[in-house]
Design a protein around this motif. Sequence first.
Motif, PDB file in Angstrom:
ATOM      1  N   ALA A  58      -4.046  35.434  72.348  1.00 21.05           N
ATOM      2  CA  ALA A  58      -4.934  34.916  71.267  1.00 21.05           C
ATOM      3  C   ALA A  58      -5.935  35.123  72.571  1.00 21.05           C
ATOM      4  CB  ALA A  58      -4.771  33.638  70.913  1.00 21.05           C
ATOM      5  N   LEU A  59      -5.819  35.397  73.947  1.00 24.08           N
ATOM      6  CA  LEU A  59      -6.123  35.322  75.335  1.00 24.08           C
ATOM      7  C   LEU A  59      -6.708  36.938  75.629  1.00 24.08           C
ATOM      8  CD1 LEU A  59      -4.619  32.324  76.377  1.00 24.08           C
ATOM      9  CD2 LEU A  59      -6.843  31.962  75.815  1.00 24.08           C
ATOM     10  N   GLY A  60      -5.615  37.886  75.499  1.00 25.93           N
ATOM     11  CA  GLY A  60      -5.662  38.856  75.344  1.00 25.93           C
ATOM     12  C   GLY A  60      -4.558  39.715  74.610  1.00 25.93           C
ATOM     13  N   SER A  61      -4.442  40.838  75.954  1.00 25.66           N
ATOM     14  CA  SER A  61      -3.495  42.007  74.988  1.00 25.66           C
ATOM     15  C   SER A  61      -2.174  41.441  75.976  1.00 25.66           C
ATOM     16  CB  SER A  61      -3.641  42.588  75.435  1.00 25.66           C
ATOM     17  OG  SER A  61      -3.385  43.373  77.143  1.00 25.66           O
ATOM     18  N   LEU A  62      -0.908  41.681  75.104  1.00 29.86           N
ATOM     19  CA  LEU A  62       0.673  41.657  74.756  1.00 29.86           C
ATOM     20  C   LEU A  62       1.174  43.163  75.067  1.00 29.86           C
ATOM     21  CD1 LEU A  62       2.765  39.662  76.101  1.00 29.86           C
ATOM     22  CD2 LEU A  62       3.083  38.722  73.964  1.00 29.86           C
ATOM     23  N   ASP A  63       2.073  43.495  75.245  1.00 23.82           N
ATOM     24  CA  ASP A  63       3.392  44.272  75.201  1.00 23.82           C
ATOM     25  C   ASP A  63       4.621  43.655  75.591  1.00 23.82           C
ATOM     26  OD1 ASP A  63       1.559  46.328  74.318  1.00 23.82           O
ATOM     27  OD2 ASP A  63       1.382  46.717  76.609  1.00 23.82           O
ATOM     28  N   LEU A  64       5.480  43.918  73.571  1.00 28.35           N
ATOM     29  CA  LEU A  64       6.886  43.482  74.106  1.00 28.35           C
ATOM     30  C   LEU A  64       7.763  44.062  73.810  1.00 28.35           C
ATOM     31  CD1 LEU A  64       6.505  40.688  70.962  1.00 28.35           C
ATOM     32  CD2 LEU A  64       7.217  40.236  73.939  1.00 28.35           C
ATOM     33  N   TRP A  65       8.546  44.621  74.986  1.00 25.43           N
ATOM     34  CA  TRP A  65       9.843  45.832  75.164  1.00 25.43           C
ATOM     35  C   TRP A  65      11.362  45.160  75.212  1.00 25.43           C
ATOM     36  CZ3 TRP A  65       7.353  47.107  81.118  1.00 25.43           C
ATOM     37  CH2 TRP A  65       5.615  47.661  80.470  1.00 25.43           C
ATOM     38  N   HIS A  95       4.200  42.075  79.075  1.00 25.91           N
ATOM     39  CA  HIS A  95       3.957  42.961  80.121  1.00 25.91           C
ATOM     40  C   HIS A  95       2.387  42.356  79.262  1.00 25.91           C
ATOM     41  CE1 HIS A  95       0.854  44.529  82.108  1.00 25.91           C
ATOM     42  NE2 HIS A  95       1.309  43.890  82.648  1.00 25.91           N
ATOM     43  N   GLY A  96       0.969  41.567  79.892  1.00 26.37           N
ATOM     44  CA  GLY A  96       0.178  41.878  78.826  1.00 26.37           C
ATOM     45  C   GLY A  96      -0.942  41.775  80.379  1.00 26.37           C
ATOM     46  N   ARG A  97      -2.179  41.263  79.594  1.00 27.02           N
ATOM     47  CA  ARG A  97      -3.459  40.844  80.853  1.00 27.02           C
ATOM     48  C   ARG A  97      -3.886  40.039  79.927  1.00 27.02           C
ATOM     49  NH1 ARG A  97      -4.821  44.646  83.513  1.00 27.02           N
ATOM     50  NH2 ARG A  97      -6.124  43.794  85.300  1.00 27.02           N
ATOM     51  N   ILE A  98      -4.355  39.161  80.586  1.00 27.83           N
ATOM     52  CA  ILE A  98      -5.715  37.561  80.631  1.00 27.83           C
ATOM     53  C   ILE A  98      -6.733  37.822  81.557  1.00 27.83           C
ATOM     54  CG2 ILE A  98      -5.718  35.052  79.792  1.00 27.83           C
ATOM     55  CD1 ILE A  98      -2.643  35.071  79.279  1.00 27.83           C
ATOM     56  N   GLY A  99      -7.416  38.493  81.076  1.00 30.46           N
ATOM     57  CA  GLY A  99      -8.533  38.795  81.542  1.00 30.46           C
ATOM     58  C   GLY A  99      -8.225  39.863  82.717  1.00 30.46           C
ATOM     59  N   ASP A 100      -8.606  39.196  83.888  1.00 29.86           N
ATOM     60  CA  ASP A 100      -8.051  40.218  85.160  1.00 29.86           C
ATOM     61  C   ASP A 100      -6.336  39.881  85.882  1.00 29.86           C
ATOM     62  OD1 ASP A 100     -10.722  41.455  85.316  1.00 29.86           O
ATOM     63  OD2 ASP A 100     -11.089  39.660  86.792  1.00 29.86           O
ATOM     64  N   ALA A 101      -6.318  38.562  84.757  1.00 27.71           N
ATOM     65  CA  ALA A 101      -5.250  38.629  85.065  1.00 27.71           C
ATOM     66  C   ALA A 101      -3.666  38.964  84.684  1.00 27.71           C
ATOM     67  CB  ALA A 101      -4.262  37.051  85.185  1.00 27.71           C
ATOM     68  N   HIS A 102      -2.562  39.768  85.197  1.00 29.02           N
ATOM     69  CA  HIS A 102      -1.258  40.336  84.186  1.00 29.02           C
ATOM     70  C   HIS A 102      -0.270  38.718  83.687  1.00 29.02           C
ATOM     71  CE1 HIS A 102      -1.506  44.200  85.714  1.00 29.02           C
ATOM     72  NE2 HIS A 102      -1.636  43.712  86.962  1.00 29.02           N
ATOM     73  N   PHE A 103       0.002  39.265  82.843  1.00 35.42           N
ATOM     74  CA  PHE A 103       0.978  38.378  82.401  1.00 35.42           C
ATOM     75  C   PHE A 103       2.376  38.591  82.660  1.00 35.42           C
ATOM     76  CE2 PHE A 103       4.262  36.832  78.568  1.00 35.42           C
ATOM     77  CZ  PHE A 103       4.150  35.752  78.301  1.00 35.42           C
ATOM     78  N   ILE A 104       3.341  38.183  83.124  1.00 36.31           N
ATOM     79  CA  ILE A 104       4.875  38.663  82.248  1.00 36.31           C
ATOM     80  C   ILE A 104       6.073  37.460  82.095  1.00 36.31           C
ATOM     81  CG2 ILE A 104       6.848  39.518  83.845  1.00 36.31           C
ATOM     82  CD1 ILE A 104       5.643  41.041  85.388  1.00 36.31           C
ATOM     83  N   GLY A 105       6.533  38.300  81.192  1.00 33.76           N
ATOM     84  CA  GLY A 105       7.411  37.562  80.515  1.00 33.76           C
ATOM     85  C   GLY A 105       9.573  37.542  80.015  1.00 33.76           C
ATOM     86  N   LEU A 106       9.397  36.798  81.114  1.00 31.70           N
ATOM     87  CA  LEU A 106      11.060  36.772  81.193  1.00 31.70           C
ATOM     88  C   LEU A 106      11.892  36.784  80.306  1.00 31.70           C
ATOM     89  CD1 LEU A 106      10.622  36.488  85.475  1.00 31.70           C
ATOM     90  CD2 LEU A 106      10.948  39.042  83.690  1.00 31.70           C
ATOM     91  N   PRO A 107      12.868  37.032  79.737  1.00 28.41           N
ATOM     92  CA  PRO A 107      14.256  36.429  79.033  1.00 28.41           C
ATOM     93  C   PRO A 107      14.742  35.255  79.645  1.00 28.41           C
ATOM     94  CG  PRO A 107      15.206  38.222  80.181  1.00 28.41           C
ATOM     95  CD  PRO A 107      13.355  37.963  80.216  1.00 28.41           C
TER      96      PRO A 107
END
Length: 407
Positions: free
Chosen positions: A271-278, A290-302
């Motif tokens: 909703a706020l940016g982009s997301l790739d699910l690997w 891994h994704g981006r929200i504005g200038d920030a990276h996002f990483i989601g771990l298991p």
Amino acid sequence: MSSRPPLRSLDDALDDLLGRAAALGATEEVATFDADGRVLAEDLVSALQVPPHDNSSMDGYAVRLAEIADEGVPLPVSQRIAAGQPAQPLQPGTAARIFTGAPVPAGADAIVMQEDTELADGVVRILRVPDAGQWIRRSGEDVTRGAVVLRQGQRLGPAACGLAAGIGRDRVRVARRPRVALFSTGDELVMPGTVPPDQMRPGAIYNSNRFFLRRLLARCGCEVTDLGIVPDRREATVEAMRGAAVDHDLILTSGGVSVGEEDHVKPAVQALGSLDLWQIAMKPGKPFAHGRIGDAHFIGLPGNPVSSFVTFLLLVRPFLLRLQGAQRVLPAPLLLPAHFDWPRPDRRREFLRVARNAQGGLDLFANQSSGVLTSTVWADGLLDNPPGQAIAHGDLVRFLPFAELDA
């Protein structure tokens, strides 16, 4: 029904992730005392020789080799030279008392250590004929003037800080620390200390991931903002993400990126940016985001603790080091013999928890489940096993020590 995308290899996923890790660029100057673990943002060039002059590496006597044809030669002691004191040229036919680190006097071409001499009434007898240059440390043998002693992109350790100090640098320019927002999701999570073990509600678990992730981030040189546990509600997750993206370089979570109705991280990031699910062909640690929200990276771990721990070491840590401009982000594996059998390998690349033994081999932790955090405490590293590769006792395998992965 659409087919699932194929699993990505770990090497491919890491290359992709590092390709997205543009260096932060900002730098700061810090005291060399405080530079341990920081990534150097400049080449350090020596303006002097190290050591600055020929000096003795032993307590003993400085002599002219040509004056010592045989053992037992007596030489009067003409001067005494301590570290930090100037030396006078060595008078012919004499020896100079010298101490470790003291400058070698002009004319001397060897040091006889104290144990190979006898002193009486100001005369020293040389009991062993020295070799040319014996026990003399030459000027510049460590560092020559004009040499690049530490390069930009090198992560500094204690020895490197000492080397920087040795060429006179009391301050060094390093990459800015990455700012990381860390939070956990899940109403099942409970913080230790808030509820005694005997009063835990059914289905509740203590939040162990938050503890090791926070320390791993700090060891990577990050400034960590711990946002705690975010309630399992869409609005709360979106607001937490939106606020964290404003002044952080990375938002890190564990768990909550599946497609379940109670997993709100995925839709919040989308909703706020982009997301790739690997889906990565590794065990443990298959799901990764891994994704981006504005200038920030996002990483989601298991969410499973061992999966979260291993994927942090092999993916997030290299990513954070690359953000700081580090060139070397993963250690080279050691080849060691396996002292166990592993007859039923997985189709995915496995990272088995192992420990070195007194015989120089590797022992295997009995339970390799992704939920058994005990395995990571018992072990002192990971065995990197290729997909489908059975292991027989004595086979050479690739070992990644925790000492190099979590430092």
